[in-house]
Design an enzyme around this catalytic site. Structure first.
Site, PDB file in Angstrom:
ATOM      1  N   LYS A 113       0.823  -1.203   0.000  1.00 53.83           N
ATOM      2  CA  LYS A 113       0.000   0.000   0.000  1.00 53.83           C
ATOM      3  C   LYS A 113       0.859   1.256   0.000  1.00 53.83           C
ATOM      4  O   LYS A 113       0.648   2.178  -0.792  1.00 53.83           O
ATOM      5  CB  LYS A 113      -0.911   0.017   1.232  1.00 53.83           C
ATOM      6  CG  LYS A 113      -1.814   1.246   1.300  1.00 53.83           C
ATOM      7  CD  LYS A 113      -2.388   1.489   2.670  1.00 53.83           C
ATOM      8  CE  LYS A 113      -1.394   2.172   3.574  1.00 53.83           C
ATOM      9  NZ  LYS A 113      -2.026   2.944   4.668  1.00 53.83           N
ATOM     10  N   ARG A 157       2.771  14.476  12.631  1.00 54.02           N
ATOM     11  CA  ARG A 157       3.350  14.168  11.315  1.00 54.02           C
ATOM     12  C   ARG A 157       3.321  15.389  10.395  1.00 54.02           C
ATOM     13  O   ARG A 157       2.683  15.378   9.343  1.00 54.02           O
ATOM     14  CB  ARG A 157       2.617  12.984  10.677  1.00 54.02           C
ATOM     15  CG  ARG A 157       2.712  11.741  11.530  1.00 54.02           C
ATOM     16  CD  ARG A 157       2.465  10.489  10.741  1.00 54.02           C
ATOM     17  NE  ARG A 157       1.060  10.252  10.495  1.00 54.02           N
ATOM     18  CZ  ARG A 157       0.595   9.187   9.852  1.00 54.02           C
ATOM     19  NH1 ARG A 157       1.418   8.293   9.384  1.00 54.02           N
ATOM     20  NH2 ARG A 157      -0.679   9.029   9.668  1.00 54.02           N
ATOM     21  N   ASP A 176       5.012   0.726  11.942  1.00 51.87           N
ATOM     22  CA  ASP A 176       3.739   0.151  11.510  1.00 51.87           C
ATOM     23  C   ASP A 176       3.514  -1.272  12.022  1.00 51.87           C
ATOM     24  O   ASP A 176       2.460  -1.852  11.791  1.00 51.87           O
ATOM     25  CB  ASP A 176       3.642   0.152   9.980  1.00 51.87           C
ATOM     26  CG  ASP A 176       3.237   1.505   9.427  1.00 51.87           C
ATOM     27  OD1 ASP A 176       2.878   2.386  10.224  1.00 51.87           O
ATOM     28  OD2 ASP A 176       3.285   1.679   8.195  1.00 51.87           O
ATOM     29  N   ARG A 206      -8.384   0.436   5.041  1.00 56.32           N
ATOM     30  CA  ARG A 206      -7.419   1.338   4.419  1.00 56.32           C
ATOM     31  C   ARG A 206      -6.122   0.613   4.092  1.00 56.32           C
ATOM     32  O   ARG A 206      -5.367   1.064   3.222  1.00 56.32           O
ATOM     33  CB  ARG A 206      -7.119   2.523   5.346  1.00 56.32           C
ATOM     34  CG  ARG A 206      -8.273   3.500   5.523  1.00 56.32           C
ATOM     35  CD  ARG A 206      -7.856   4.683   6.365  1.00 56.32           C
ATOM     36  NE  ARG A 206      -6.598   5.236   5.881  1.00 56.32           N
ATOM     37  CZ  ARG A 206      -5.585   5.595   6.659  1.00 56.32           C
ATOM     38  NH1 ARG A 206      -5.667   5.445   7.956  1.00 56.32           N
ATOM     39  NH2 ARG A 206      -4.481   6.084   6.120  1.00 56.32           N
TER      40      ARG A 206
END
Length: 433
Positions: A22, A130, A315, A407
């Site tokens: 992704k 971020r 992640d 997502r």
């Protein structure tokens, strides 16, 4: 709104096919803005974020067509043709950009090709600020004039961008990607110092080279880009998703199961494999990918610290915490990338996990068995960590707000069910508040 319902306690056994990355695809798709010819991307995952990026590119004037798919019912290896023959709009509006912070990656390509861009400040998961200031300073180093007003980044340049030296004070994946795309069409040479080394950044650089860019140092912390007058079309295959791979590797470990992960590469997640092996799982390469076997050996606590690639990926921090909650002994998890990435801790605690947070670190003391509970996802990776916990827990777990999940994970419940998990997606029929 959908929920995921899980009855835990079944070791996973079987095969899971890994899709395209992704995070790589979200950078590769805006690269089509750099040329008026067709960029064909293969192995594209079918995810909500990919659809969002497609909608954003479409409103810039990009023509798209899905040109077939690979086997497995069209769920792996999708092929998308993107043609930005004429860019009809250089504004990326708030209503699209707010859904996904990767939308800011249209900024560099629009500026390089059109000399101007107006991009809304991005949104995304609530796991920290971020900021995009490093993106903007990089483009200013190439001659762009940038103004922030009314929630938008307004950037312009007279003539072409000019090569320059970009020194990032800290590693930024998106900033490196934006600078890389802008520099590809800049006049002269650009040097990016302290560039992100993530495989997804290298994937973008390799794609740009296939389109005619002149880039040296791919995979290192210093990138040298000699700008060219124009780029051409190309056919390029998205690399396998290392985060999806690592997530299912941990699914095998947390259920004490045995999975073969097909279509992936061990070199993309060496840090995870090393620590997973230290924890007690056996990870071996196969002709088709990787095998993770945790059927016989006990899983023990192992400390981790998230770091830029090639370190342990942020992640995967939430998923690792779920695994450590079931391990023998204690482990320390230190988050150095994002400041708000322990929001899954209260939900894991509802399932019996013993976690104490001290600033940027969490101490996890493993328990013999987690217990099922209703929980709520706060972001993409937290949502899948709760699914992993549910797979290992005794009884029923219901994960709410799983729109985050879609997502970044394609058909997660189907992939897990095919390997023995008792899992289903159900509609939330409760009345609205």
């Amino acid at each position: 709104m959908d929920k995921i319902r899980i009855i835990g306690g079944t070791p996973l056994k079987g095969t899971i096919t890994i899709g395209g990355a992704k995070n790589a695809a979200l950078a590769l798709m805006p690269a089509c803005l750099l040329t008026d010819e067709t960029l064909t991307l293969c192995n594209l995952p079918h995810l909500v974020d990919i659809t969002t990026m497609a909608h954003l590119l479409g409103q810039h004037g990009v023509a798209m067509s899905m040109n077939g798919a690979a086997d497995n019912g069209g769920h792996t290896g999708r092929v998308l043709e993107l043609t930005a023959g004429e860019i009809t709009n250089t504004t990326a509006p708030y209503d699209l950009v707010r859904r996904m912070r990767a939308s800011v990656l249209v900024l560099g390509p629009l500026l390089a090709r059109c000399g101007r861009a107006r991009v809304s400040l991005p949104g995304g998961c609530a796991i920290g600020t971020r900021p995009v200031d490093l993106h903007l300073k990089a483009l200013e180093a190439l001659g762009a004039r940038i103004d922030l007003r009314e929630g938008y980044i307004a950037a312009e340049v007279t003539g072409r961008l000019r090569g320059g030296q970009i020194i990032f004070p800290q590693v930024t994946v998106g900033g490196t990607e934006n600078a890389l795309m802008a520099a590809a069409l800049a006049e002269g040479e650009t040097v990016i110092v302290n560039a992100a080394r993530e495989p997804e950044v290298s994937d973008l650089a390799n794609c740009l080279v296939a389109m005619g860019a002149d880039i040296a140092g791919i995979g290192t912390g210093t990138l040298r880009i000699r700008g060219v007058d124009r780029l051409h079309g190309a056919v390029y295959s998205v690399l396998p998703d290392r985060i999806e791979t690592a997530t299912y590797a941990l699914a095998a470990a947390i259920t004490r199961g045995n999975l073969e992960l097909v279509g992936t590469r061990a070199d993309l997640l060496e840090s995870v494999i090393k620590l997973l092996t230290e924890a007690g799982a056996r990870v071996t390469t196969t002709e088709r990918g990787l095998r993770v076997d945790a059927e016989t050996d006990a899983i023990v606590g192992v400390d981790i610290m998230t770091e830029p690639y090639p370190g342990f990926p942020t992640d995967m921090q939430a998923q690792w915490m779920a695994l450590m909650a079931t391990a023998a002994g204690a482990s320390m998890i230190t988050e150095t990338i994002f400041e708000n990435r322990f929001m899954h801790v209260p939900e894991l605690a509802r399932m019996g996990a013993r976690v104490n947070v001290h600033g940027a670190s969490a101490i996890v003391r493993g328990v013999p068995r987690l217990s099922g509970a209703p929980v709520m996802a706060t972001d993409l990776r937290a949502s899948v960590s709760l699914i992993l916990a549910g797979l290992a827990a005794e009884g029923e777990t219901v994960v709410n707000r799983v729109y985050h999940l879609d997502r970044g994970y394609e058909r997660v419940e189907a992939k897990l069910a095919a390997c023995g998990a008792v899992i289903e997606r159900v509609k939330d029929t409760s009345p609205a508040e």
